[in-house]
Design a protein around this motif. Structure first.
Motif, PDB file in Angstrom:
ATOM      1  N   GLU A   1      27.683  12.634  50.842  1.00  0.00           N
ATOM      2  CA  GLU A   1      27.419  11.420  50.076  1.00  0.00           C
ATOM      3  C   GLU A   1      26.166  11.544  49.205  1.00  0.00           C
ATOM      4  OE1 GLU A   1      29.188   8.493  49.804  1.00  0.00           O
ATOM      5  OE2 GLU A   1      30.758   9.637  50.830  1.00  0.00           O
ATOM      6  N   GLY A   2      25.404  12.599  49.399  1.00  0.00           N
ATOM      7  CA  GLY A   2      24.234  12.826  48.548  1.00  0.00           C
ATOM      8  C   GLY A   2      23.074  11.888  48.829  1.00  0.00           C
ATOM      9  N   TRP A   3      22.870  11.531  50.085  1.00  0.00           N
ATOM     10  CA  TRP A   3      21.777  10.617  50.423  1.00  0.00           C
ATOM     11  C   TRP A   3      20.421  11.258  50.180  1.00  0.00           C
ATOM     12  CZ3 TRP A   3      22.039   5.615  51.083  1.00  0.00           C
ATOM     13  CH2 TRP A   3      23.233   5.022  51.522  1.00  0.00           C
ATOM     14  N   THR A   4      19.526  10.505  49.558  1.00  0.00           N
ATOM     15  CA  THR A   4      18.134  10.905  49.377  1.00  0.00           C
ATOM     16  C   THR A   4      17.254   9.750  49.831  1.00  0.00           C
ATOM     17  OG1 THR A   4      17.980  10.007  47.130  1.00  0.00           O
ATOM     18  CG2 THR A   4      18.749  12.305  47.366  1.00  0.00           C
ATOM     19  N   ALA A   5      15.962  10.046  50.007  1.00  0.00           N
ATOM     20  CA  ALA A   5      15.028   8.993  50.382  1.00  0.00           C
ATOM     21  C   ALA A   5      15.007   7.894  49.327  1.00  0.00           C
ATOM     22  CB  ALA A   5      13.634   9.584  50.579  1.00  0.00           C
ATOM     23  N   GLU A   6      15.064   8.280  48.069  1.00  0.00           N
ATOM     24  CA  GLU A   6      15.022   7.304  46.985  1.00  0.00           C
ATOM     25  C   GLU A   6      16.270   6.417  46.988  1.00  0.00           C
ATOM     26  OE1 GLU A   6      14.492  10.533  46.680  1.00  0.00           O
ATOM     27  OE2 GLU A   6      12.321  10.541  46.310  1.00  0.00           O
ATOM     28  N   GLU A   7      17.432   7.018  47.251  1.00  0.00           N
ATOM     29  CA  GLU A   7      18.679   6.245  47.257  1.00  0.00           C
ATOM     30  C   GLU A   7      18.694   5.254  48.412  1.00  0.00           C
ATOM     31  OE1 GLU A   7      22.189   4.904  45.765  1.00  0.00           O
ATOM     32  OE2 GLU A   7      20.793   6.348  44.873  1.00  0.00           O
ATOM     33  N   ALA A   8      18.210   5.679  49.579  1.00  0.00           N
ATOM     34  CA  ALA A   8      18.165   4.776  50.726  1.00  0.00           C
ATOM     35  C   ALA A   8      17.197   3.622  50.462  1.00  0.00           C
ATOM     36  CB  ALA A   8      17.755   5.544  51.981  1.00  0.00           C
ATOM     37  N   ALA A   9      16.033   3.929  49.920  1.00  0.00           N
ATOM     38  CA  ALA A   9      15.052   2.879  49.624  1.00  0.00           C
ATOM     39  C   ALA A   9      15.583   1.918  48.570  1.00  0.00           C
ATOM     40  CB  ALA A   9      13.744   3.509  49.158  1.00  0.00           C
ATOM     41  N   ARG A  10      16.382   2.423  47.641  1.00  0.00           N
ATOM     42  CA  ARG A  10      16.946   1.568  46.597  1.00  0.00           C
ATOM     43  C   ARG A  10      17.934   0.567  47.195  1.00  0.00           C
ATOM     44  NH1 ARG A  10      18.900   5.393  43.653  1.00  0.00           N
ATOM     45  NH2 ARG A  10      16.913   5.752  42.612  1.00  0.00           N
ATOM     46  N   ALA A  11      18.690   0.980  48.191  1.00  0.00           N
ATOM     47  CA  ALA A  11      19.644   0.065  48.834  1.00  0.00           C
ATOM     48  C   ALA A  11      18.918  -1.096  49.507  1.00  0.00           C
ATOM     49  CB  ALA A  11      20.494   0.829  49.852  1.00  0.00           C
TER      50      ALA A  11
END
Length: 239
Positions: free
Chosen positions: A189-199
């Motif tokens: 799914e390509g999870w990154t710290a930035e993507e998680a924080a954006r959610a």
């Protein structure tokens, strides 16, 4: 001639599909005990002398917990009513962990508060079983639950898992750790710290007046717990 109704039995099964005792309960007398495992639950009238059992051996207990885990005793624990309150008893080999990392050791007993109380049985590193309990009282109205997408819900459960386990002095996971765990749960799914924080930022933006929108992650998680928007049963998502 009118029929005489028989009294309700002291132990009754909860409806199939009962999701979590952290949320609203059906009307019941003050002092009624509710107990819920992964495979079903019960409600028990506050009657002096009543005892109910939980453990892995389903035919011998009222609530089955960890039926495929030999680390859970056949009869791991019991609840009894002494005429005034409900008591929790550890009959098993392993401790029962209560909120705040309080332990009820083998042979010990502890009174249950008139509140929601999750009980955890840890049998191996990374493996534990949840038994939800709640003693009914004069509950006040619960705040409205936050509307979360499945993606937001998963990220928040990972971020706040220490709170959902009711550890002592919990803190949110770091975003790098959140991303690493999400990547294990959803590879590709390509999870990154930035993507998680954006959610999570998207959740705050929708509720700017909640008191958590401009606060740290701790405040946000506490508000989600108070409104039962995330509950200990959600830890199943991490299995």
């Amino acid at each position: 001639m009118s029929e005489i109704s028989s009294p309700d039995p002291p132990v009754q099964l909860l409806p199939l599909g009962t999701a979590s005792l952290a949320r609203e309960l059906p009307p019941a007398p003050v002092g009624t005990l509710f107990a819920l495992g992964r495979f079903g639950g019960i409600r028990v009238a506050p009657t002096s002398g009543t005892t109910v059992l939980f453990g892995r051996n389903e035919p011998d207990v009222h609530v089955c917990v960890g039926p495929d885990d030999l680390g859970v005793s056949r009869r791991h624990g019991a609840f009894s009513h002494d005429g005034d309150r409900w008591l929790l008893h550890n009959l098993g080999r392993r401790p029962l962990r209560l909120p705040g990392s309080q332990l009820v050791l083998t042979g010990e007993s502890r009174p249950l508060p008139t509140a929601y109380t999750p009980i955890f049985i840890r049998t191996a590193p990374g493996r534990q079983h949840l038994l939800e309990t709640r003693v009914g009282g004069q509950d006040t109205a619960r705040p409205e639950r936050w509307q979360l997408s499945p993606r937001e819900h998963l990220v928040l459960v990972v971020l706040g898992q220490r709170y959902l386990r009711h550890e002592a002095f919990p803190q949110p996971l770091t975003w790098d750790t959140v991303a690493a765990e999400l990547d294990e749960l959803q590879p590709g799914e390509g999870w990154t710290a930035e993507e998680a924080a954006r959610a999570v930022a998207g959740v705050r933006e929708r509720r700017p007046r909640s008191g958590a929108g401009t606060g740290p992650d701790h405040d946000l998680i506490v508000e989600l717990l108070r409104s039962a928007s995330i509950v200990p049963r959600d830890l199943d998502l991490l299995a």
